[in-house]
Motif scaffolding. Structure first.
Motif, mmCIF file in Angstrom:
data_model
loop_
_atom_site.group_PDB
_atom_site.id
_atom_site.type_symbol
_atom_site.label_atom_id
_atom_site.label_comp_id
_atom_site.label_asym_id
_atom_site.label_seq_id
_atom_site.Cartn_x
_atom_site.Cartn_y
_atom_site.Cartn_z
ATOM 1 N N GLY A 6 -25.437 -52.621 14.729
ATOM 2 C CA GLY A 6 -24.207 -51.980 14.284
ATOM 3 C C GLY A 6 -23.051 -52.956 14.239
ATOM 4 N N ALA A 7 -22.944 -53.783 15.295
ATOM 5 C CA ALA A 7 -21.888 -54.795 15.334
ATOM 6 C C ALA A 7 -22.084 -55.823 14.229
ATOM 7 C CB ALA A 7 -21.869 -55.482 16.697
ATOM 8 N N ALA A 8 -23.345 -56.154 13.924
ATOM 9 C CA ALA A 8 -23.623 -57.118 12.861
ATOM 10 C C ALA A 8 -23.189 -56.569 11.503
ATOM 11 C CB ALA A 8 -25.111 -57.459 12.839
ATOM 12 N N ALA B 88 -16.593 -56.733 7.640
ATOM 13 C CA ALA B 88 -15.258 -57.274 7.897
ATOM 14 C C ALA B 88 -15.058 -58.599 7.183
ATOM 15 C CB ALA B 88 -15.041 -57.434 9.402
ATOM 16 N N VAL B 89 -16.104 -59.427 7.152
ATOM 17 C CA VAL B 89 -16.031 -60.702 6.427
ATOM 18 C C VAL B 89 -15.870 -60.443 4.926
ATOM 19 C CG1 VAL B 89 -17.322 -62.774 5.785
ATOM 20 C CG2 VAL B 89 -17.305 -62.005 8.158
ATOM 21 N N VAL C 68 -23.284 -66.367 5.546
ATOM 22 C CA VAL C 68 -23.266 -67.074 6.832
ATOM 23 C C VAL C 68 -23.555 -66.116 7.975
ATOM 24 C CG1 VAL C 68 -21.775 -68.224 8.507
ATOM 25 C CG2 VAL C 68 -21.777 -68.979 6.146
ATOM 26 N N MET C 69 -22.822 -65.007 8.033
ATOM 27 C CA MET C 69 -22.975 -64.086 9.150
ATOM 28 C C MET C 69 -24.268 -63.280 9.065
ATOM 29 S SD MET C 69 -20.626 -64.983 11.042
ATOM 30 C CE MET C 69 -21.215 -63.884 12.326
ATOM 31 N N SER C 70 -24.725 -62.977 7.868
ATOM 32 C CA SER C 70 -25.990 -62.247 7.717
ATOM 33 C C SER C 70 -27.162 -63.081 8.226
ATOM 34 C CB SER C 70 -26.214 -61.875 6.249
ATOM 35 O OG SER C 70 -25.197 -61.030 5.778
ATOM 36 N N THR C 71 -27.204 -64.343 7.808
ATOM 37 C CA THR C 71 -28.301 -65.206 8.244
ATOM 38 C C THR C 71 -28.173 -65.566 9.720
ATOM 39 O OG1 THR C 71 -27.040 -67.095 7.367
ATOM 40 C CG2 THR C 71 -28.782 -66.191 5.971
ATOM 41 N N ASP D 255 -25.799 -72.419 9.159
ATOM 42 C CA ASP D 255 -24.922 -73.552 9.451
ATOM 43 C C ASP D 255 -24.818 -74.520 8.273
ATOM 44 O OD1 ASP D 255 -24.498 -72.410 11.856
ATOM 45 O OD2 ASP D 255 -25.090 -74.116 13.073
ATOM 46 N N ALA D 256 -25.835 -74.560 7.431
ATOM 47 C CA ALA D 256 -25.740 -75.376 6.213
ATOM 48 C C ALA D 256 -24.660 -74.817 5.282
ATOM 49 C CB ALA D 256 -27.082 -75.416 5.494
#
Length: 219
Positions: free
Chosen positions: A18-20, A26-27, A184-187, A165-166
């Protein structure tokens, strides 16, 4: 009791996902306050679930270091944040190399070529950050290799963490693009879960076999 424990475990894991989802949304919406608040809850929530799964202490330490990195990267102490993530990768690497599975030369060959291509592509645009980024990317690559040797689940997690990070390195090199932050945040969130849950499954197998033996003897 077992049912209650299972429900509690699933609630903790659901809280993480849920937080993810909130973080990714939000991003995407550039909701700065929500973005920061949800990001720093990710690793503590994943750790809360992982501690119910009998994971090795070093894996838990990796999540603690990652949580510190997430927090520090939102402040002016970004170098300390990068160091925290490097410590997390070192913890992962130690666990994965302790009991590796089948080692294939193709894995380091493929990842080595990927690392070299990434540094060659972005190196000129990274300026003074070229050496630190190359060193950290090499550590990420080593973790991805060891995770792949460990088992496919953790291997996929290591690959996704490297991709995450790439994508950050691409921004540092001035090669941003729409939707990069969401990727970025999904991966990152998915990669962290796969890394630790792969170890958790492996760690619990002896316990499952032992329980099966006990039940068989009782019959």
């Amino acid at each position: 009791m077992r049912l209650g424990r299972l429900v509690a475990e699933r609630r903790r894991l659901a809280a993480y996902w849920g937080a993810a989802v909130v973080q990714v949304a939000a991003v995407a919406l550039d909701a700065k306050l929500l973005k920061r608040a949800s990001k720093v809850t990710l690793m503590p929530l994943l750790l809360s679930w992982l501690r119910t799964q009998g994971a090795p202490p070093l894996i838990q330490a990796a999540l603690l270091a990652s949580a510190a990195g997430d927090l520090l990267l939102e402040t002016e102490f970004q170098t300390a944040g990068i160091a925290a993530f490097a410590a997390a990768q070192a913890c992962y690497l130690a666990v994965f190399l302790d009991k590796p599975g089948e080692r294939s030369w193709r894995v380091p060959a493929a990842y080595g070529a990927l690392w070299a291509a990434l540094i060659a592509l972005l190196g000129r645009d990274l300026g003074a950050q070229r050496v630190p980024v190359a060193a950290y990317a090499l550590l990420l690559t080593a973790t991805a290799i060891a995770a792949k040797w460990h088992n496919p689940r953790s291997g996929l997690g290591g690959a996704l963490f490297l991709v995450s990070d790439a994508l950050i390195a691409m921004r540092l090199a001035g090669r941003d693009f729409p939707g990069r932050g969401v990727l970025v945040m999904s991966t990152y969130a998915t990669g962290q879960y796969l890394l630790v849950s792969g170890v958790r499954k492996r760690a619990r197998q002896p316990e499952v076999r032992e329980q099966a033996g006990v039940e068989a003897s009782e019959r």
